[in-house]
Design a protein around this motif. Sequence first.
Motif, PDB file in Angstrom:
ATOM      1  N   PHE A   1       1.071  -1.177   0.249  1.00 53.29           N
ATOM      2  CA  PHE A   1       0.326   0.045   0.088  1.00 53.29           C
ATOM      3  C   PHE A   1       0.919   1.141   0.053  1.00 53.29           C
ATOM      4  N   THR A   2       0.092   2.513  -1.054  1.00 54.36           N
ATOM      5  CA  THR A   2       1.395   3.113  -0.565  1.00 54.36           C
ATOM      6  C   THR A   2       0.592   4.489  -0.022  1.00 54.36           C
ATOM      7  N   ARG A   3       0.896   5.950  -0.601  1.00 55.35           N
ATOM      8  CA  ARG A   3       0.330   7.243  -0.095  1.00 55.35           C
ATOM      9  C   ARG A   3      -1.175   7.322  -0.986  1.00 55.35           C
ATOM     10  N   PHE A   4      -1.204   6.948  -1.931  1.00 52.43           N
ATOM     11  CA  PHE A   4      -2.490   6.854  -2.289  1.00 52.43           C
ATOM     12  C   PHE A   4      -3.507   5.998  -1.773  1.00 52.43           C
ATOM     13  N   THR A   5      -3.111   5.291  -1.572  1.00 54.13           N
ATOM     14  CA  THR A   5      -4.190   3.942  -0.239  1.00 54.13           C
ATOM     15  C   THR A   5      -4.954   4.618   0.326  1.00 54.13           C
TER      16      THR A   5
ATOM     17  N   VAL B   1      -1.079   6.147  11.138  1.00 52.31           N
ATOM     18  CA  VAL B   1      -0.300   6.819  12.872  1.00 52.31           C
ATOM     19  C   VAL B   1       1.183   6.126  12.836  1.00 52.31           C
ATOM     20  N   ASN B   2       0.997   5.536  12.685  1.00 52.09           N
ATOM     21  CA  ASN B   2       2.835   5.094  12.405  1.00 52.09           C
ATOM     22  C   ASN B   2       3.389   6.073  11.071  1.00 52.09           C
ATOM     23  N   ASN B   3       2.592   7.049  11.157  1.00 56.26           N
ATOM     24  CA  ASN B   3       2.878   7.416  10.134  1.00 56.26           C
ATOM     25  C   ASN B   3       4.368   8.920  10.397  1.00 56.26           C
ATOM     26  N   VAL B   4       5.366   8.597   9.278  1.00 47.81           N
ATOM     27  CA  VAL B   4       6.878   9.617   9.620  1.00 47.81           C
ATOM     28  C   VAL B   4       7.034  10.755   9.981  1.00 47.81           C
ATOM     29  N   ASP B   5       5.938  11.440  10.019  1.00 44.57           N
ATOM     30  CA  ASP B   5       5.740  13.255  10.101  1.00 44.57           C
ATOM     31  C   ASP B   5       5.158  13.176  11.237  1.00 44.57           C
ATOM     32  N   TYR B   6       4.960  11.385  12.080  1.00 46.83           N
ATOM     33  CA  TYR B   6       4.317  12.436  13.645  1.00 46.83           C
ATOM     34  C   TYR B   6       6.223  11.773  14.546  1.00 46.83           C
ATOM     35  N   HIS B   7       6.965  11.500  13.638  1.00 46.92           N
ATOM     36  CA  HIS B   7       8.158  11.698  14.373  1.00 46.92           C
ATOM     37  C   HIS B   7       7.826  10.860  15.800  1.00 46.92           C
ATOM     38  N   LEU B   8       7.369   9.539  15.349  1.00 44.59           N
ATOM     39  CA  LEU B   8       7.511   8.024  16.807  1.00 44.59           C
ATOM     40  C   LEU B   8       8.193   7.627  16.985  1.00 44.59           C
ATOM     41  N   ARG B   9       8.952   7.202  18.604  1.00 45.35           N
ATOM     42  CA  ARG B   9      10.328   7.198  18.542  1.00 45.35           C
ATOM     43  C   ARG B   9      10.224   5.392  19.196  1.00 45.35           C
ATOM     44  N   LYS B  10       9.140   5.125  19.750  1.00 41.68           N
ATOM     45  CA  LYS B  10       9.547   3.264  20.065  1.00 41.68           C
ATOM     46  C   LYS B  10       9.470   2.388  19.532  1.00 41.68           C
ATOM     47  N   GLY B  11       8.861   2.971  18.120  1.00 46.21           N
ATOM     48  CA  GLY B  11       8.490   1.680  17.066  1.00 46.21           C
ATOM     49  C   GLY B  11       7.361   1.218  16.850  1.00 46.21           C
TER      50      GLY B  11
ATOM     51  N   LEU C   1      -0.489  31.043  -7.565  1.00 47.25           N
ATOM     52  CA  LEU C   1       0.063  31.507  -6.214  1.00 47.25           C
ATOM     53  C   LEU C   1      -0.036  29.973  -5.234  1.00 47.25           C
ATOM     54  N   TYR C   2       0.008  29.293  -6.468  1.00 47.26           N
ATOM     55  CA  TYR C   2       0.388  27.649  -5.784  1.00 47.26           C
ATOM     56  C   TYR C   2       1.175  27.839  -4.191  1.00 47.26           C
ATOM     57  N   PRO C   3       1.464  26.826  -3.252  1.00 42.36           N
ATOM     58  CA  PRO C   3       2.547  27.173  -2.402  1.00 42.36           C
ATOM     59  C   PRO C   3       3.153  26.000  -3.144  1.00 42.36           C
ATOM     60  N   GLN C   4       4.707  26.306  -2.688  1.00 42.12           N
ATOM     61  CA  GLN C   4       5.944  25.926  -3.085  1.00 42.12           C
ATOM     62  C   GLN C   4       6.183  23.875  -2.675  1.00 42.12           C
ATOM     63  N   HIS C   5       5.228  23.455  -2.650  1.00 40.73           N
ATOM     64  CA  HIS C   5       5.686  21.837  -2.089  1.00 40.73           C
ATOM     65  C   HIS C   5       5.887  21.287  -3.677  1.00 40.73           C
ATOM     66  N   GLU C   6       7.401  19.904  -3.289  1.00 40.49           N
ATOM     67  CA  GLU C   6       7.768  19.265  -4.232  1.00 40.49           C
ATOM     68  C   GLU C   6       6.832  19.163  -5.324  1.00 40.49           C
ATOM     69  N   PHE C   7       5.564  18.390  -4.486  1.00 35.23           N
ATOM     70  CA  PHE C   7       4.755  17.403  -5.155  1.00 35.23           C
ATOM     71  C   PHE C   7       4.788  18.580  -6.355  1.00 35.23           C
TER      72      PHE C   7
ATOM     73  N   GLU D   1       6.139   8.546  -8.260  1.00 35.29           N
ATOM     74  CA  GLU D   1       7.346   8.219  -7.078  1.00 35.29           C
ATOM     75  C   GLU D   1       7.163   9.845  -6.383  1.00 35.29           C
ATOM     76  N   ILE D   2       7.281  10.815  -7.032  1.00 34.62           N
ATOM     77  CA  ILE D   2       6.685  11.867  -6.542  1.00 34.62           C
ATOM     78  C   ILE D   2       5.812  12.672  -5.651  1.00 34.62           C
ATOM     79  N   LEU D   3       4.267  11.711  -6.537  1.00 33.46           N
ATOM     80  CA  LEU D   3       2.693  11.984  -5.864  1.00 33.46           C
ATOM     81  C   LEU D   3       2.885  11.288  -5.168  1.00 33.46           C
ATOM     82  N   ASP D   4       3.242   9.949  -4.950  1.00 29.97           N
ATOM     83  CA  ASP D   4       2.637   8.607  -4.127  1.00 29.97           C
ATOM     84  C   ASP D   4       3.912   8.546  -2.752  1.00 29.97           C
ATOM     85  N   ALA D   5       5.064   9.234  -2.753  1.00 27.63           N
ATOM     86  CA  ALA D   5       6.338   8.881  -2.005  1.00 27.63           C
ATOM     87  C   ALA D   5       4.995   9.720  -0.375  1.00 27.63           C
ATOM     88  N   HIS D   6       6.015   9.095   0.210  1.00 30.44           N
ATOM     89  CA  HIS D   6       5.495   9.269   1.886  1.00 30.44           C
ATOM     90  C   HIS D   6       6.895  10.415   2.695  1.00 30.44           C
TER      91      HIS D   6
END
Length: 637
Positions: free
Chosen positions: A280-284, A431-441, A566-572, A632-637
């Motif tokens: 499963f990817t970001r799309f799902t 819940v385990n998304n890397v953007d949340y910076h969880l430390r305990k696995g 005036l689109y925001p400057q995101h990589e995607f 890959e850019i649109l669907d990358a975590h």
Amino acid sequence: MASSSATTPSRAVSLDSFIARTPSSGHSLGYFIQKRRNYSWTISRRLLLQLRVGALSAPHFSSCLRTPEAWNSSLYEGVGLCTVSSMYTPLTQSVDGYLYPSALHRRNSLSTKTQAIGNLLTSQEEPLNVVQEEEENYGSFFGAGIRKDLKRRLVHYASDFKDGLHPKAVAAIFFLYFACLAPCIAFGGLLSHVTAGHIGVVETIIGTAGAGVLYPLAAGQPLTLLGPTGLMVVFCGLLYKVTLQMGLPFLPVYGWVGMWSGFFLVILAAVEASNLICHFTRFTDETFSALISLGYISEALKGVGNMFKTNSYTLASSLLAVILAGGTWQIASILTELKNTRFLFRSIRSALSDFGPPLAIFVMSSASHLLFPSVSLPELSIPSTLSTTSGRPWQIPLFSIPPWAIVASAIPAALLTLLVFLDQNITTRLVNNVDYHLRKGAGYHLDLAVLGVLMAILSCFGLPWMFASTVPSLSHVRSLATTSQSIHISGDNAEAPEEGIVGVRENRVTGILIHVCIGASLLLLSLLRLVPMPVIDGIFLYMGVTSLAGNQFIERLKLWFCDPELYPQHEFIESVPKGVLHSFTALQLGCVAALWALKHSPYGITFPLLILALMPIRNHIAGSFVSPPYLEILDAH
């Protein structure tokens, strides 16, 4: 970004000379280098992105790093704040003495520590304190994944309770108590309707409380919250119709379906079937998350809107319901964002922000009773006695049906297992998304095994099956998160501040106490009836809206209504052609619409099959018009 014509010195200096010449009173670059003697420090991801896409020339970028004068004039002019984001690229010293970005750095091995230095928010990288798995060969024996998850999480078990002793945890418990109690009552009432009273509100509250306490005690990821869901109600309604058609008693069949499903889930956990979720990817993930979040928003709007359609309430009651629901949503949102403003002292801002949703419930409930005591409003539908809805015994007579029916129950159990497997793993993955910076696995296999055991236990007593609740789980993470506001370094195209999560207080205490309070609700019936239902609808609306934050699909969808200049400057956005970007978004919107329609159709039991279909849709349909680099850019975590 400053113009490339900025004055730069003719002679480059070495890194040691640069450190000596850099003032230490508030300039983040010198601060970082002085703190990190290995010459590794961080810079805004936006600056490096502009370098990569050509908005900043390489020579000028290098000149910005060679002297403090060039750095200050090129980067700090008119900005005042440096980005604090969830992804940083380190700069290291090369053989010629200059600093260049290191392309081989992994952000997963670092955590972000935010400090306030004058008016500048900076970010310092520190090694992430995560217990790494030993290089032990567990082999592929039965239950190896569960054993790995246990080994990974046991070392944090004591700290999971210690970290829950914090004021932020108290606020999360109070807020999520109401957020989790409302679905119990709502879905419990629906269950009573679709099962002719065999399972109702009392069973739902007890099942939620029991499973909700046991799950965080034993699971690998205690931040995931269990609860009743709309899909579970649909499945139970269809199962009840099947038993009526076959002339079988509902509860014994229900019990065996749940026990078979629990058995299947334990087997899937033992053979490490959760590893399949890596396909499963970001799309799902974002399609599923958007669907569930929109469901909460829809339920909130439906609850308020229905008051205008019934004759039980006056126009004044309906209008007051709109005010209470909207006020609860806005007060909770404003107080939560207060920590990112300049108002009040920092300690007061932080406390009000942590207790934003609970304060919103208290304020709007008090306002309804003090200011409008004569206006009738719907209340929480709480049972008055602690007994089963139909008056049946708590223990189900499992062997009151023929042996063939016991075996045949495995067929609907297979569909139920697929539904639970997908819901559990996708929610835990969010819940385990890397953007949340969880430390305990994480602990995907252990979580699935624990859920399977709980489903079997609940089935024996005719209690509702508990699924991983996506929106409450994400709200749980966000309520325990430490956030920091960021402003991207830029010149003419400065963007609005963005909020990012820099850490989460991972613990088991909040999950346990939330559900202890839900169980205790049966002893506090008179107090709970003081909370008007429109206030709960406002909390539903708040949870649905906040859960959409950070969903890239929603961000891309909003671009349809924005000025392209005036689109925001995101990589995607910067790296993908607009036609490809919008086509990909349209495909994802079609998937959300199809899932929504199927979920509310008579064929809702096949809902998990369409979730599985998201993988080939992403790989084959999206892959047919989106080239692999863009995909890959649109669907990358």
